[in-house]
Design a protein around this motif. Structure first.
Motif, PDB file in Angstrom:
ATOM      1  N   HIS A   1       0.679  -1.411   0.236  1.00 28.49           N
ATOM      2  CA  HIS A   1       0.035  -0.109   0.027  1.00 28.49           C
ATOM      3  C   HIS A   1       0.717   1.118   0.087  1.00 28.49           C
TER       4      HIS A   1
ATOM      5  N   HIS B   1      -5.677  -0.336   4.488  1.00 26.07           N
ATOM      6  CA  HIS B   1      -5.590   0.154   5.971  1.00 26.07           C
ATOM      7  C   HIS B   1      -6.649   0.076   6.870  1.00 26.07           C
TER       8      HIS B   1
ATOM      9  N   CYS C   1      -6.457   3.502  -2.891  1.00 22.27           N
ATOM     10  CA  CYS C   1      -7.534   4.363  -2.398  1.00 22.27           C
ATOM     11  C   CYS C   1      -8.153   5.040  -3.514  1.00 22.27           C
TER      12      CYS C   1
ATOM     13  N   HIS D   1     -10.275   1.393   0.045  1.00 20.39           N
ATOM     14  CA  HIS D   1     -10.232   2.165   1.114  1.00 20.39           C
ATOM     15  C   HIS D   1     -11.706   2.471   1.287  1.00 20.39           C
TER      16      HIS D   1
HETATM   17 ZN   LIG Z   1      -6.760   5.210   1.787  1.00 22.74          ZN
END
Ligand SMILES: [Zn+2]
Length: 283
Positions: free
Chosen positions: A60, A247, A89, A217
């Motif tokens: 990431h 995340h 994301c 995300h």
């Molecule tokens: Zn993100």
């Protein structure tokens, strides 16, 4: 005669096996012997007290354009990272319409750096540009949902028409054909957040059968974390594509603990049902 002999390190080979003490012998770009190697080498590195491993993959990263600003990527290399996944994301550097480039660069959270020229619009052109700059690490890029939606619908806060959805699917397929390795969304960012679950299923379905994944995300990391995790897993299941939750964490002290455990359980249940699901905990 070996080209390189790394001696006396703790070898962690990446297979999941426990570490073992030994030497690593290299000829050209290949490891040719492991273990107790007694031979001459042009170069020797004493790794006593150190760990010797294959390069790490940073799953990431957001260095899509900073790799153009500084292709040495020392902040990655010095951590042992030899491959980065960018385009996370929902933010990828392509595809982009020429008229959107300056706005993308100004407003895109991960693009607003000085020191590089934006001279591409397609994924193929972006990757060619990256190759020219010869970054010191390997780079894998995803196709961002924000890029797709901006290219087809601008910043419109509404569902796509059937024609617009088809146009986004085509752009995604094209970017994948040009070398991108997956699809990402950023569902707390505009305009990605305007997408309903069905739009994301339709787009992620382009990945079906390719082995490439949907990286997301999540729509919420706080009060609605579990709903957001469930949405991501549903998209992976219905699109029949691997799904990776970006995340994953619970924001806000009141959500720490049990909610995080439940989120992990949801992922485990999906895996038991045959969905290839995983997550990273990068912040
Ligand atoms: Zn993100």
């Amino acid at each position: 005669m070996y080209d390189l002999l790394i001696t006396g390190g703790r070898i962690v080979d990446g297979s999941g096996a426990p570490w073992f003490a030994g030497d690593v012998a290299i000829v050209g770009r290949r490891i040719v012997a492991l273990g107790q190697v007694a031979a001459e080498a042009r170069t020797r590195i004493d790794a006593a007290g150190l760990v010797v491993t294959p390069g790490f993959i940073d799953f990431h990263a957001h260095s899509d354009v900073t790799l153009l600003v500084d292709p040495r990527a020392e902040s990655a290399v010095r951590q042992g990272i030899t491959t980065q996944v960018v385009g996370n994301c929902g933010f990828s550097a392509a595809p982009v319409r020429p008229e959107d480039v300056s706005r993308f660069r100004r407003d895109g959270l991960v693009f607003s750096f000085p020191g590089y020229t934006w001279d591409w619009t397609s994924m193929g052109e972006y990757l060619a540009r990256l190759r020219l700059d010869r970054p010191s690490i390997n780079v894998v890029t995803l196709v961002g949902h924000t890029a797709l939606r901006t290219a087809v619908m601008g910043q419109a806060d509404r569902p796509p028409t059937p024609e617009e959805l088809t146009a986004m699917q085509r752009l995604l397929a094209q970017a994948l054909a040009e070398g991108a390795r997956g699809f990402s969304s950023g569902l707390t960012y505009m305009p990605s957040c305007y997408a309903a679950t069905e739009e994301l299923i339709a787009l992620a379905s382009v990945l079906r059968g390719s082995g490439r994944g949907y990286h997301t995300h999540l729509r919420d990391y706080s009060r609605f974390l579990l709903e957001a995790v469930a949405e991501a897993l549903r998209i992976g299941k219905e699109a029949e594509a691997p799904v990776y939750l970006s995340h994953m964490y619970a924001a806000g002290r009141e959500h720490w603990g049990e909610k995080t455990a439940q989120a992990v359980r949801l992922v485990e249940e999906a895996r038991q049902q045959g969905v290839e699901a995983g997550f990273d905990i990068t912040l």
